[in-house]
Design an enzyme around this catalytic site. Structure first.
Site: not given
Length: 927
Positions: A444, A446, A451, A780, A785
């Protein structure tokens, strides 16, 4: 839908400890090996007699009540001491000396207490274990293959293969490795375990690992009351069977355990902290890397002027990133390497879609081919969907539509190397487990790794990490159009898996995601992850040994003079206001990487966890727990799923969704309530998991999500009652769940392409008529804070956090000049700008109160905006929505009870119960 799950317990990290609290015994019989997949609290084999292994997996472990008959009131034999003066029982002899005397604990307490902090555990050794293997080893030979006979293993002594599982409140929190053929195993294994459980006892379950499962040898229970003071309990215990009797005369387990509560763990008291001594998240595979640069992205593209300007503390304006645009140019400018990992990679996707940009018609596959012809090493590591096939040129798309076979075929005659990587369980797992892992779990991650110019004719490594796959359905902007771009930006890129059949004139599914770019030393850790995975996937197996090996495809950058090594990579001074410190985290196991120690005894040195036959890196879970515990003001989460802490639900406690994240958030809020301090948590999730909302799997996921919400709100309400504040505040003054949606009116260009009649009573017809649809939250990420950010591929559910299911990667980062500890006020750095930019996208406004998300005024303002947007979304009248943030359609009363919002019991147009249904589907598909 990318994420279903099987129900395995989770395993926390164990940072190394220099020395055990007591010496090892002088004898050890048997050789060491770790075996099998994750353990499931297996009772004796008779427990499984009624299960059909061909059609359903065995239960993960029995409920806690299964052990009650032999753990609650048994006379536990104990020897050793409590490590505090004036408490407990002591033995003047060494725990392993011949003069040791046994002292019973007496009746074990059933008082349930909250363990919130860390457990420091040593499992030393067991002695005089019973031999359970004479019969089951024979079965293992029959069902596990004949290789053991060929290797002459049957000539060796056959006895138990013991290991120990440690559980609290029915949730496994740690386990030792397996030691083969030993009745006197020595583990000397250390566990440093975060806990957030209501429990009466800690269970040490001794088991025998077999080819066809695991057998219960016996159990040792430690009453929570005995460790609650923080005293170290250390000694040797009689191992009891299911009747509370010794499993064998003289069978013992030596261990020590010490509990440290949250208020004594200073690492969680001041957020990120200040000064050079902050070491990031402890106990992880990759260290904190200082002096990097980070770019944060929302959505695949943000056109100029689409979002308002945001002032930062240094007088600068926050710059909205253009993710796919930056990726495109990073690929174009690569000279040595382009490495891509993905759940899905589609060669036909367009990364740039600005009409005025000449690159807008360039496809990813064409670009990668062109770069490989220039001499750039182009490697694609893509999940091999087991439901897609390419047999004699005939391709099937597969259930998930990942284009894996299509992409491999496109690059077949080029120098681009595509390695389709199945999610394997490893050859030492059972046949059942191999089928289970290979069919259900995925790769899963990604990433894009390239370079880049480092100046002075040198090259450096840059990496992109987050939730965006380079495939169809992902390109979107903060406006998240439904119909207006179907003939322009999304021409040939229609994606909406909610609909089946004719989709003419239907809304697309808008896609909201988070991503990041890392420039600096931490990018080299992303490269290391790719190399470890590639080497493992490229290793030939069985008949595949006849095929071409991919082993030599990786560039050895240490042999390329112009590419800087990690120690030579350019860094930014910590005193620079734009400096970042970055750390890479993963969920992955030794079946998916090459480079983990072969001997499980050395797992601790790499901050890995032992499973059966596997070593595990679950540092993403570790990072989330650390960040939540250290939070002082607010938490903002966007995630595709939100399921966890099932051990504290009001039902289905034993399904195995044992990650700590929801409980840690709830306990953080509860602690702040008791301290009379403000704290707020904002959680944005999709309206429903991607797919058909009435489907069994989707309904089951929503059901688990509802259980998670209920647990959290119940915990918060109890804290309000304890503090005497239940009449002044409600649980939603501290915790709120949101979703995203959009609605468009028809414009004069008839952009909708009305298709078939819009009055048909189907989801397609109803959506064409209402001109509304959810915005799919695939993010995700978490902001804490305004000083710390986590972005990656991992969802908040068991399969993403456990480390033995989906493979995941994430980054955690902060700016040392922009922390609460340094400023003594709210940070105003890039993370603040990122969070404010996301809120501007979702609410189409920037309010003054947004600068203090923890304030009650901000919480109520955001909730009011979200409630108004939900009413606009659900209304029969079609209107143009400006903001997208909507109240998740549940009602939370003042006592924390969660119910469907009255009048919104089902999702508009598409149906499906908002709080899900307990339908007949294996729960291990949905957690």
């Amino acid at each position: 839908m990318e994420n279903y799950g099987w129900n395995y317990p989770y395993y926390p990290y164990r940072p190394p400890r220099p020395n055990p609290p007591y010496p090892a015994p002088p004898h050890h019989h048997g050789s060491m090996s770790h075996s099998g997949p994750l353990d499931h609290h297996h009772p004796p084999m008779s427990y499984y007699a009624s299960f059909d292994y061909q059609h359903q997996p065995p239960p993960p472990y029995p409920p806690v009540s299964y052990y009650a008959s032999f753990s609650s009131h048994s006379d536990l034999s104990y020897s050793g001491r409590l490590d505090s003066s004036g408490h407990g029982f002591t033995s003047t002899a060494s725990p392993h000396s011949p003069g040791m005397h046994i002292v019973p604990f007496g009746k074990a307490s059933l008082k349930v207490l909250l363990l919130h902090g860390n457990l420091d555990i040593w499992v030393s050794c067991a002695n005089n274990l019973p031999n359970l293997d004479l019969f089951h080893k024979t079965l293992g030979v029959v069902f596990g293959g004949m290789t053991n006979m060929i290797e002459g293993q049957l000539s060796k002594k056959i006895t138990s293969d013991p290991y120990v599982s440690i559980s609290v409140a029915g949730a496994v929190i740690g386990r030792t490795y397996v030691i083969s053929n030993s009745e006197n195993p020595v583990w000397q294994q250390h566990f440093y375990v975060p806990v957030a459980h209501h429990a009466a006892e800690v269970h040490f379950v001794v088991k025998d690992s077999d080819a066809v499962g695991s057998q219960l040898i016996g159990i040792v229970t430690i009453p929570v009351e005995q460790i609650y003071s923080g005293a170290r309990i250390e000694g040797t215990y009689s191992i009891r069977d299911s009747n509370g009797k010794p499993c064998k005369p003289g069978a013992t387990l030596s261990l020590s355990i010490q509990y440290t509560s949250m208020n004594k763990l200073s690492v969680y008291h001041s957020g990120v902290g200040a000064g050079p001594y902050y070491q990031g998240v402890p106990g992880t595979y990759f260290p904190l890397r200082e002096g990097g640069s980070v770019t944060l992205y929302q959505d695949a593209h943000v056109p100029e002027g689409m979002l308002p300007g945001i002032k930062l503390g240094n007088g600068m304006c926050y710059e909205h990133g253009k993710c796919w645009h930056d990726m495109f140019h990073a690929i174009c400018q690569a000279r040595r390497l382009i490495y891509i990992t993905g759940w899905s990679v589609w060669h036909n996707v367009r990364l740039v879609r600005d009409k005025e940009d000449p690159s807008s018609e360039c496809r990813l596959g064409e670009l990668l081919r062109s770069k490989s012809q220039e001499g750039v090493r182009v490697l694609l590591l893509v999940w091999d969907d087991p439901t897609s096939q390419n047999i004699l040129g005939y391709m099937t798309d597969g259930v998930m539509g990942t284009h894996d076979e299509e992409t491999r075929r496109f690059f077949k005659d080029s120098s681009v190397q595509v390695l389709l990587c199945p999610r394997n369980a490893g050859k030492r797992h059972s046949w059942v487990k191999q089928r289970e892992v290979g069919t259900i779990y995925t790769h899963h991650q990604k990433n894009l790794i390239v370079d880049a110019d480092a100046g002075g004719n040198r090259r450096k490594i840059v990496a992109f990490v987050g939730g965006l796959d380079l495939c169809d359905g992902r390109y979107d902007t903060p406006q998240h159009p439904l119909f207006r771009t179907l003939q322009t930006d999304h021409n040939g890129d229609y994606h909406n898996p909610t609909f089946t059949g004719n989709v003419s004139g239907c809304p697309r599914e808008p896609w909201h995601d988070l991503h990041s770019k890392i420039d600096g030393p931490a990018a080299y850790d992303v490269l290391t992850n790719f190399e470890e995975r590639w080497l493992k996937a490229a290793k030939p197996h069985r008949i595949n040994k006849l095929k071409t090996s991919y082993d030599d495809a990786l560039l050895r950058i240490d042999r390329i003079p112009d590419i800087l090594r990690v120690l030579d990579a350019p860094t930014v001074s910590a005193n620079d206001p734009e400096a970042w410190h970055v750390q890479i985290f993963r969920s992955i196991d030794s079946n998916s990487v090459k480079g983990f120690p072969k001997d499980p005894k050395y797992a601790t040195s790499k901050n890995l966890v032992c499973g059966k036959n596997v070593l595990i890196d679950m540092s993403i879970h570790t990072a989330y727990v650390k960040a939540i515990r250290a939070a002082q003001h607010f938490i903002y989460i966007e995630n595709q799923y939100f399921i966890g802490s099932s051990y504290d639900w009001n039902a289905h406690k034993d399904i195995g969704a044992n990650n700590l994240i929801p409980m840690e958030i709830a306990l953080k809020i509860a602690d702040k309530i008791r301290a009379k301090e403000r704290f707020a948590a904002y959680i944005v999730i999709p309206m429903w998991p991607e797919g058909v909302p009435t489907g069994a799997a989707t309904q089951r996921i929503l059901y688990w999500q509802h259980k998670t919400m209920q647990m959290m709100y119940g915990t918060i309400y109890n804290a309000l009652v304890e503090a005497g504040l239940e009449d002044e505040y409600s649980p939603q003054d501290y915790l709120n769940f949101f979703c995203l949606g959009n609605r468009e009116m028809v414009n004069g260009n008839n952009e909708s392409g009305t298709g078939s009649a819009s009055n048909e009573n189907t989801p397609q017809g109803l959506c064409r008529k209402s001109r509304r649809f959810m915005i799919y939250v695939h993010s995700k990420g978490m902001v804490v804070d305004d000083e710390y950010v986590v972005i990656g591929s991992a969802n908040i559910n068991q399969r993403s956090m456990e480390g033995t299911r989906d493979t995941e990667i994430a980054m955690g980062a902060y700016q040392p000049q922009h922390t609460w500890a340094r400023r003594q006020s709210g940070p105003r750095g890039q993370i603040y700008g990122y969070r404010m930019s996301l809120w501007a996208e979702h609410m189409a406004l920037l309010d003054d109160c947004f600068v203090e998300p923890e304030s009650l005024g901000c919480v109520r303002k955001v909730r009011t905006v979200a409630e108004e947007n939900w009413e606009q979304f659900r209304s029969e009248e079609v209107s143009e929505m400006r903001g997208h943030l909507m109240k998740y359609p549940v009602e939370v009363d003042r006592k924390g009870k969660v119910r469907p919002l009255p009048g919104s019991e089902e999702f508009p147009d598409v149906g499906g119960n908002v709080v899900g249904s307990f339908l007949a589907i294996q729960e291990n598909l949905t957690i």
